[in-house]
Motif scaffolding. Sequence first.
Motif, PDB file in Angstrom:
ATOM      1  N   ARG A  67      52.939  28.599  14.811  1.00  7.59           N
ATOM      2  CA  ARG A  67      53.601  28.470  15.970  1.00  7.59           C
ATOM      3  C   ARG A  67      54.557  27.531  15.598  1.00  7.59           C
ATOM      4  O   ARG A  67      55.745  27.462  16.577  1.00  7.59           O
ATOM      5  N   VAL A  68      54.834  26.436  14.625  1.00  3.54           N
ATOM      6  CA  VAL A  68      56.133  25.658  14.124  1.00  3.54           C
ATOM      7  C   VAL A  68      57.354  26.420  14.354  1.00  3.54           C
ATOM      8  O   VAL A  68      58.402  25.720  14.340  1.00  3.54           O
ATOM      9  N   LEU A  69      57.165  27.801  13.918  1.00  3.71           N
ATOM     10  CA  LEU A  69      58.456  28.781  13.617  1.00  3.71           C
ATOM     11  C   LEU A  69      59.164  29.090  14.676  1.00  3.71           C
ATOM     12  O   LEU A  69      60.159  29.522  14.650  1.00  3.71           O
ATOM     13  N   TRP A  70      58.433  28.813  15.944  1.00  3.09           N
ATOM     14  CA  TRP A  70      59.118  29.681  17.088  1.00  3.09           C
ATOM     15  C   TRP A  70      60.736  29.019  17.274  1.00  3.09           C
ATOM     16  O   TRP A  70      61.657  29.802  17.852  1.00  3.09           O
ATOM     17  N   PRO A  71      61.058  27.764  17.312  1.00  2.00           N
ATOM     18  CA  PRO A  71      62.491  27.395  17.732  1.00  2.00           C
ATOM     19  C   PRO A  71      63.281  27.868  16.662  1.00  2.00           C
ATOM     20  O   PRO A  71      64.569  28.095  17.115  1.00  2.00           O
ATOM     21  N   PHE A  72      62.864  28.053  15.402  1.00  2.00           N
ATOM     22  CA  PHE A  72      63.836  28.575  14.400  1.00  2.00           C
ATOM     23  C   PHE A  72      64.019  30.047  14.715  1.00  2.00           C
ATOM     24  O   PHE A  72      65.018  30.498  14.759  1.00  2.00           O
ATOM     25  N   LEU A  73      63.046  30.736  14.869  1.00  2.00           N
ATOM     26  CA  LEU A  73      63.292  32.081  15.321  1.00  2.00           C
ATOM     27  C   LEU A  73      63.972  32.267  16.664  1.00  2.00           C
ATOM     28  O   LEU A  73      64.738  33.283  16.687  1.00  2.00           O
ATOM     29  N   VAL A  74      63.805  31.704  17.622  1.00  2.00           N
ATOM     30  CA  VAL A  74      64.507  31.720  18.699  1.00  2.00           C
ATOM     31  C   VAL A  74      66.235  31.441  18.208  1.00  2.00           C
ATOM     32  O   VAL A  74      67.160  32.077  18.941  1.00  2.00           O
ATOM     33  N   ILE A  75      66.685  30.238  17.547  1.00  2.00           N
ATOM     34  CA  ILE A  75      67.831  29.806  17.275  1.00  2.00           C
ATOM     35  C   ILE A  75      68.289  31.313  16.396  1.00  2.00           C
ATOM     36  O   ILE A  75      69.664  31.562  16.584  1.00  2.00           O
ATOM     37  N   ILE A  76      67.543  31.698  15.577  1.00  2.00           N
ATOM     38  CA  ILE A  76      67.946  32.722  14.895  1.00  2.00           C
ATOM     39  C   ILE A  76      68.651  34.055  15.703  1.00  2.00           C
ATOM     40  O   ILE A  76      69.522  34.904  15.649  1.00  2.00           O
ATOM     41  N   ALA A  77      67.613  34.453  16.890  1.00  2.00           N
ATOM     42  CA  ALA A  77      67.558  35.536  17.531  1.00  2.00           C
ATOM     43  C   ALA A  77      68.837  35.393  18.514  1.00  2.00           C
ATOM     44  O   ALA A  77      69.639  36.084  18.699  1.00  2.00           O
ATOM     45  N   ALA A 151      53.521  17.146  11.733  1.00  2.00           N
ATOM     46  CA  ALA A 151      53.848  18.102  12.955  1.00  2.00           C
ATOM     47  C   ALA A 151      52.978  17.948  13.967  1.00  2.00           C
ATOM     48  O   ALA A 151      53.254  17.788  15.324  1.00  2.00           O
ATOM     49  N   ALA A 152      51.521  17.569  13.888  1.00  2.00           N
ATOM     50  CA  ALA A 152      50.547  17.113  14.945  1.00  2.00           C
ATOM     51  C   ALA A 152      50.890  15.956  15.646  1.00  2.00           C
ATOM     52  O   ALA A 152      50.756  15.967  16.606  1.00  2.00           O
ATOM     53  N   LYS A 153      51.462  14.800  14.811  1.00  2.00           N
ATOM     54  CA  LYS A 153      51.548  13.675  15.419  1.00  2.00           C
ATOM     55  C   LYS A 153      52.759  13.665  16.545  1.00  2.00           C
ATOM     56  O   LYS A 153      52.942  13.136  17.363  1.00  2.00           O
ATOM     57  N   GLY A 154      53.894  14.537  15.712  1.00  2.00           N
ATOM     58  CA  GLY A 154      55.108  14.807  16.568  1.00  2.00           C
ATOM     59  C   GLY A 154      54.671  15.440  17.803  1.00  2.00           C
ATOM     60  O   GLY A 154      55.143  15.186  18.879  1.00  2.00           O
ATOM     61  N   ALA A 155      53.847  16.522  17.821  1.00  2.00           N
ATOM     62  CA  ALA A 155      53.364  16.992  19.072  1.00  2.00           C
ATOM     63  C   ALA A 155      52.597  16.070  20.040  1.00  2.00           C
ATOM     64  O   ALA A 155      52.894  16.223  21.323  1.00  2.00           O
ATOM     65  N   GLN A 156      51.920  15.292  19.315  1.00  2.00           N
ATOM     66  CA  GLN A 156      51.074  14.305  20.324  1.00  2.00           C
ATOM     67  C   GLN A 156      52.263  13.365  20.998  1.00  2.00           C
ATOM     68  O   GLN A 156      51.928  12.706  22.202  1.00  2.00           O
ATOM     69  N   ARG A 168      63.560  14.802  30.134  1.00  2.00           N
ATOM     70  CA  ARG A 168      63.393  15.961  29.241  1.00  2.00           C
ATOM     71  C   ARG A 168      63.174  15.065  27.841  1.00  2.00           C
ATOM     72  O   ARG A 168      63.953  14.179  27.733  1.00  2.00           O
ATOM     73  N   LEU A 169      62.611  15.633  27.017  1.00  2.00           N
ATOM     74  CA  LEU A 169      62.227  15.070  25.637  1.00  2.00           C
ATOM     75  C   LEU A 169      63.662  15.320  24.837  1.00  2.00           C
ATOM     76  O   LEU A 169      63.954  16.480  24.868  1.00  2.00           O
ATOM     77  N   ILE A 174      62.905  10.521  18.257  1.00  2.00           N
ATOM     78  CA  ILE A 174      63.397  10.245  16.962  1.00  2.00           C
ATOM     79  C   ILE A 174      62.804   9.197  16.270  1.00  2.00           C
ATOM     80  O   ILE A 174      61.967   9.060  15.162  1.00  2.00           O
ATOM     81  N   LEU A 175      63.256   7.930  17.014  1.00  2.00           N
ATOM     82  CA  LEU A 175      62.821   6.713  16.181  1.00  2.00           C
ATOM     83  C   LEU A 175      61.104   6.498  16.325  1.00  2.00           C
ATOM     84  O   LEU A 175      61.037   6.244  15.183  1.00  2.00           O
ATOM     85  N   PRO A 176      60.656   6.462  17.365  1.00  2.00           N
ATOM     86  CA  PRO A 176      58.994   6.476  17.248  1.00  2.00           C
ATOM     87  C   PRO A 176      58.466   7.349  16.386  1.00  2.00           C
ATOM     88  O   PRO A 176      57.537   7.011  15.496  1.00  2.00           O
ATOM     89  N   PHE A 177      59.183   8.606  16.102  1.00  2.00           N
ATOM     90  CA  PHE A 177      58.661   9.698  15.252  1.00  2.00           C
ATOM     91  C   PHE A 177      58.733   9.322  13.786  1.00  2.00           C
ATOM     92  O   PHE A 177      57.885   9.314  12.853  1.00  2.00           O
ATOM     93  N   ALA A 178      60.038   8.511  13.580  1.00  2.00           N
ATOM     94  CA  ALA A 178      60.281   7.917  12.269  1.00  2.00           C
ATOM     95  C   ALA A 178      59.693   6.948  11.803  1.00  2.00           C
ATOM     96  O   ALA A 178      59.095   6.919  10.595  1.00  2.00           O
ATOM     97  N   LEU A 179      58.988   5.897  12.852  1.00  2.00           N
ATOM     98  CA  LEU A 179      58.335   4.970  12.584  1.00  2.00           C
ATOM     99  C   LEU A 179      56.803   5.423  12.223  1.00  2.00           C
ATOM    100  O   LEU A 179      56.245   4.742  11.408  1.00  2.00           O
ATOM    101  N   LEU A 180      56.328   6.466  12.845  1.00  2.00           N
ATOM    102  CA  LEU A 180      55.157   7.173  12.417  1.00  2.00           C
ATOM    103  C   LEU A 180      55.051   7.342  11.076  1.00  2.00           C
ATOM    104  O   LEU A 180      53.917   7.186  10.500  1.00  2.00           O
ATOM    105  N   ALA A 181      56.011   8.232  10.733  1.00  2.00           N
ATOM    106  CA  ALA A 181      56.064   8.865   9.387  1.00  2.00           C
ATOM    107  C   ALA A 181      56.218   7.775   8.344  1.00  2.00           C
ATOM    108  O   ALA A 181      55.317   7.664   7.287  1.00  2.00           O
ATOM    109  N   ILE A 182      56.952   6.647   8.574  1.00  2.00           N
ATOM    110  CA  ILE A 182      56.972   5.488   7.921  1.00  2.00           C
ATOM    111  C   ILE A 182      55.559   4.574   7.579  1.00  2.00           C
ATOM    112  O   ILE A 182      55.102   4.239   6.670  1.00  2.00           O
TER     113      ILE A 182
END
Length: 198
Positions: A67-77, A151-156, A168-169, A174-182
């Motif tokens: 399912r993570v591919l759908w944004p890329f597929l939409v952009i390509i289309a 990816a799961a944490k980003g979805a949460q 809208r998201l 971006i900052l909280p996601f980067a902090l989660l990754a760090i």
Amino acid sequence: MISLTSPVETRAHGWPAGAKLAALCAATMVLFAADGLVFHIAACATVLALYAAPGAVFLRAGLRRLRVLWPFLVIIALWHLITQSPVQGAVIALRLLTAVGLANLVTMTTRLSDMIAVVRWLATPLRRLGLNTAALEISIALVIRFTPALAAKGAQLAQSWRARSQRRLGWRIILPFALLAIDDADHVAEALRARGGV
């Protein structure tokens, strides 16, 4: 470390990891060498059939990871509709979906330890030159494991945003996601140090 191997046992679980990875490399080269739309439709349908063969549970688990591919597929289309080359866009989208689907299939039917063993075997010439390949082996394992975890944490995080705000998201996540990754990277580094490091 949690494995990404599917709990549904298939015949492919018993196949050697090296053979599966070599077949994946060969299939990916064929996918990128071919340009025909009919070929790519057939290849994508074949991959879908491979997912469906072990049963509905395996099929749902595999499609969920794609399912993570759908944004890329939409952009390509959209891009290829704007540039008036929809056939080329369909070929690129199907190629992406099929290649990632095959890689996901290998990951679901191969234990992480077996994949690391293949990497260790491939890196044998480097060890003979005196290089330490332990960092390479652990890096590959961490990428395989933590990409879906992040990816799961980003979805949460996105769900939390939607529950608390009607806006809208956007870039604010971006900052909280980067902090989660760090934070995750820091915990992993501490765990590696506690076990002797690499």
